[in-house]
Write an enzyme that holds these catalytic residues in place. Structure first.
Site, PDB file in Angstrom:
ATOM      1  N   LYS A  34      13.356 -55.911 -19.789  1.00 37.24           N
ATOM      2  CA  LYS A  34      12.760 -55.427 -20.961  1.00 37.24           C
ATOM      3  C   LYS A  34      11.613 -56.512 -21.427  1.00 37.24           C
ATOM      4  O   LYS A  34      11.935 -57.788 -21.782  1.00 37.24           O
ATOM      5  CB  LYS A  34      13.691 -55.287 -21.986  1.00 37.24           C
ATOM      6  CG  LYS A  34      13.239 -54.433 -23.172  1.00 37.24           C
ATOM      7  CD  LYS A  34      14.171 -54.227 -24.323  1.00 37.24           C
ATOM      8  CE  LYS A  34      14.402 -55.373 -25.135  1.00 37.24           C
ATOM      9  NZ  LYS A  34      13.420 -55.694 -26.133  1.00 37.24           N
ATOM     10  N   ASP A  61       9.145 -52.205 -24.251  1.00 42.28           N
ATOM     11  CA  ASP A  61       9.661 -52.089 -25.771  1.00 42.28           C
ATOM     12  C   ASP A  61       8.872 -52.658 -26.606  1.00 42.28           C
ATOM     13  O   ASP A  61       8.963 -53.491 -27.294  1.00 42.28           O
ATOM     14  CB  ASP A  61      11.093 -52.577 -25.655  1.00 42.28           C
ATOM     15  CG  ASP A  61      11.905 -52.681 -27.101  1.00 42.28           C
ATOM     16  OD1 ASP A  61      11.722 -51.800 -27.980  1.00 42.28           O
ATOM     17  OD2 ASP A  61      12.342 -53.822 -27.370  1.00 42.28           O
ATOM     18  N   LYS A  63       8.135 -50.043 -29.471  1.00 41.33           N
ATOM     19  CA  LYS A  63       8.505 -49.379 -30.475  1.00 41.33           C
ATOM     20  C   LYS A  63       7.452 -48.952 -31.521  1.00 41.33           C
ATOM     21  O   LYS A  63       7.294 -48.830 -32.485  1.00 41.33           O
ATOM     22  CB  LYS A  63       9.429 -50.331 -31.315  1.00 41.33           C
ATOM     23  CG  LYS A  63      10.721 -50.729 -30.902  1.00 41.33           C
ATOM     24  CD  LYS A  63      11.691 -51.407 -31.787  1.00 41.33           C
ATOM     25  CE  LYS A  63      12.892 -51.820 -31.218  1.00 41.33           C
ATOM     26  NZ  LYS A  63      12.924 -53.151 -30.177  1.00 41.33           N
ATOM     27  N   HIS A  65       4.942 -46.600 -33.624  1.00 41.37           N
ATOM     28  CA  HIS A  65       5.435 -45.877 -34.603  1.00 41.37           C
ATOM     29  C   HIS A  65       4.294 -45.867 -35.599  1.00 41.37           C
ATOM     30  O   HIS A  65       3.781 -46.827 -36.453  1.00 41.37           O
ATOM     31  CB  HIS A  65       6.487 -46.708 -35.527  1.00 41.37           C
ATOM     32  CG  HIS A  65       6.958 -45.996 -36.564  1.00 41.37           C
ATOM     33  ND1 HIS A  65       7.986 -46.258 -37.351  1.00 41.37           N
ATOM     34  CD2 HIS A  65       6.703 -44.774 -37.194  1.00 41.37           C
ATOM     35  CE1 HIS A  65       8.568 -45.485 -38.395  1.00 41.37           C
ATOM     36  NE2 HIS A  65       7.572 -44.402 -38.255  1.00 41.37           N
ATOM     37  N   ASP A  66       3.517 -44.638 -35.576  1.00 39.73           N
ATOM     38  CA  ASP A  66       2.284 -44.501 -36.237  1.00 39.73           C
ATOM     39  C   ASP A  66       1.847 -43.118 -36.308  1.00 39.73           C
ATOM     40  O   ASP A  66       2.759 -42.257 -35.972  1.00 39.73           O
ATOM     41  CB  ASP A  66       1.105 -45.316 -35.731  1.00 39.73           C
ATOM     42  CG  ASP A  66       0.047 -45.646 -36.654  1.00 39.73           C
ATOM     43  OD1 ASP A  66      -0.460 -44.968 -37.271  1.00 39.73           O
ATOM     44  OD2 ASP A  66      -0.819 -46.877 -36.761  1.00 39.73           O
ATOM     45  N   THR A 125      20.142 -51.634 -34.067  1.00 42.20           N
ATOM     46  CA  THR A 125      21.414 -51.889 -33.888  1.00 42.20           C
ATOM     47  C   THR A 125      21.502 -53.227 -34.932  1.00 42.20           C
ATOM     48  O   THR A 125      22.776 -53.560 -35.068  1.00 42.20           O
ATOM     49  CB  THR A 125      21.798 -52.373 -32.459  1.00 42.20           C
ATOM     50  OG1 THR A 125      20.677 -53.106 -32.069  1.00 42.20           O
ATOM     51  CG2 THR A 125      21.933 -51.354 -31.498  1.00 42.20           C
ATOM     52  N   ARG A 216      19.825 -62.473 -25.468  1.00 44.40           N
ATOM     53  CA  ARG A 216      20.419 -64.014 -25.626  1.00 44.40           C
ATOM     54  C   ARG A 216      21.642 -64.194 -24.900  1.00 44.40           C
ATOM     55  O   ARG A 216      21.603 -65.540 -24.479  1.00 44.40           O
ATOM     56  CB  ARG A 216      20.417 -64.343 -27.067  1.00 44.40           C
ATOM     57  CG  ARG A 216      19.121 -64.108 -27.533  1.00 44.40           C
ATOM     58  CD  ARG A 216      19.061 -63.975 -29.170  1.00 44.40           C
ATOM     59  NE  ARG A 216      19.511 -62.629 -29.631  1.00 44.40           N
ATOM     60  CZ  ARG A 216      19.628 -62.188 -30.884  1.00 44.40           C
ATOM     61  NH1 ARG A 216      19.417 -63.089 -31.834  1.00 44.40           N
ATOM     62  NH2 ARG A 216      19.883 -60.847 -31.384  1.00 44.40           N
TER      63      ARG A 216
HETATM   64  O1  C5P Z   1      19.239 -60.916 -27.568  1.00 44.02           O
HETATM   65  P1  C5P Z   1      19.923 -59.581 -27.774  1.00 44.02           P
HETATM   66  O2  C5P Z   1      20.915 -59.120 -26.694  1.00 44.02           O
HETATM   67  O3  C5P Z   1      20.153 -59.317 -29.199  1.00 44.02           O
HETATM   68  O4  C5P Z   1      18.500 -58.625 -27.409  1.00 44.02           O
HETATM   69  C1  C5P Z   1      18.485 -57.351 -27.633  1.00 44.02           C
HETATM   70  C2  C5P Z   1      16.885 -56.719 -27.631  1.00 44.02           C
HETATM   71  O5  C5P Z   1      16.940 -55.489 -27.646  1.00 44.02           O
HETATM   72  C3  C5P Z   1      16.136 -57.344 -28.498  1.00 44.02           C
HETATM   73  O6  C5P Z   1      14.684 -57.522 -27.559  1.00 44.02           O
HETATM   74  C4  C5P Z   1      15.729 -56.175 -29.411  1.00 44.02           C
HETATM   75  O7  C5P Z   1      14.324 -56.244 -29.638  1.00 44.02           O
HETATM   76  C5  C5P Z   1      16.033 -55.099 -28.726  1.00 44.02           C
HETATM   77  N1  C5P Z   1      16.519 -54.080 -29.564  1.00 44.02           N
HETATM   78  C6  C5P Z   1      17.547 -53.936 -30.284  1.00 44.02           C
HETATM   79  N2  C5P Z   1      17.817 -52.743 -31.098  1.00 44.02           N
HETATM   80  C7  C5P Z   1      17.276 -51.694 -30.843  1.00 44.02           C
HETATM   81  C8  C5P Z   1      15.978 -51.606 -30.156  1.00 44.02           C
HETATM   82  C9  C5P Z   1      15.845 -52.937 -29.339  1.00 44.02           C
HETATM   83  O8  C5P Z   1      18.068 -54.781 -30.367  1.00 44.02           O
HETATM   84  N3  C5P Z   1      17.554 -50.603 -31.641  1.00 44.02           N
END
Ligand code: C5P
Length: 239
Positions: A34, A61, A63, A65-66, A125, A216
């Site tokens: 991603k 990704d 996102k 929005h507009d 999330t 992460r």
């Molecule tokens: O490091 P981590 O596992 O938290 O990364 C989650 C990734 O998913 C990040 O790049 C974050 O921008 C993305 N994301 C998210 N929640 C969403 C959509 C995308 O955490 N609803």
């Protein structure tokens, strides 16, 4: 679907070399990558094509929005980069979602490329019920995510980004073809960081998620390949 193919690694780093090194070492053990705002804004659109040369599945990704016209034109601009999946915010509303879906199909046809999957972000999330109410919604995160998932399906999108907490209810509402992409996934015993509605890899898959986006816990691990393998094993696959 093989468990490995479900795992999309969020390349949330600043540098091109670091991103490409992660892609090179992880490409055979995960389903794809991603590219999010951080890497895209640092390195520009070319990084998407560079990652796509290393992996057939890149989820871009951004996102979007507009207003519908702006999002439609932005989607057109992104289709040629070679990502297999793009996303927009469900909160942009029905007209915006339809404009994005039409733009993705038309532009892919025009340039003779496969149409990228288009998914809608439901409720981040990192938001819980109290943050959703604070934003003025008179419902909780789960209800809002379900409503937005149904809207996205009716507007012609291929799926949603949603927490594993809502995945099984979304699956019931939308049927087997609708893609569910779940971030906020943490191997058992790992720190949640800024994520609030987290689930383990096994729980996310059994809830009906097609793809797990994990950053992460893999990119920050001393041995990212081993961390990715352990997560695939946690999903129930081979190590
Ligand atoms: O490091 P981590 O596992 O938290 O990364 C989650 C990734 O998913 C990040 O790049 C974050 O921008 C993305 N994301 C998210 N929640 C969403 C959509 C995308 O955490 N609803």
């Amino acid at each position: 679907m093989h468990p490995k193919d479900r795992l999309l690694v969020a390349l949330d780093v600043d540098g091109r070399d670091e991103a490409l090194a992660l892609a090179d070492c992880l490409r055979d053990v995960v389903g794809g990558f991603k590219v999010g705002m951080r890497l895209f804004y640092r390195q520009g659109p070319g990084i998407v094509s560079e990652i796509a040369e290393r992996s057939p599945f890149v989820f871009l990704d951004l996102k979007l929005h507009d207003i519908p016209q702006t999002v439609g034109q932005a989607v057109r601009a992104l289709v040629g980069l070679g990502a297999a999946m793009l996303n927009v915010h469900a909160g942009g509303g029905a007209a915006m979602l339809r404009a994005a879906a039409e733009a993705a199909a038309e532009e892919a046809g025009r340039i003779g490329r496969p149409r990228p999957l288009l998914v809608a972000v439901t409720v981040l999330t990192s938001l819980d019920d109290s943050s959703v109410r604070e934003l003025g919604f008179e419902t909780g995160a789960r209800n809002l995510a379900l409503r937005w998932a149904e809207l996205a399906m009716h507007c012609g999108l291929d799926g949603v980004v949603a927490s594993a907490w809502e995945a099984s209810a979304i699956r019931v509402l939308t049927g087997p073809q609708f893609r569910i992409v779940s971030p906020g996934v943490r191997p058992a015993g790992e720190a949640a960081g800024d994520q609030r509605r987290v689930a383990t890899p096994a729980a996310a898959v059994s809830a009906g998620a097609d793809y797990l986006v994990i950053g992460r816990p893999i990119t920050g691990a001393p041995d990212p390949v081993n961390a990715a393998r352990r997560i695939v094993a946690e999903m129930g696959g081979l190590n």
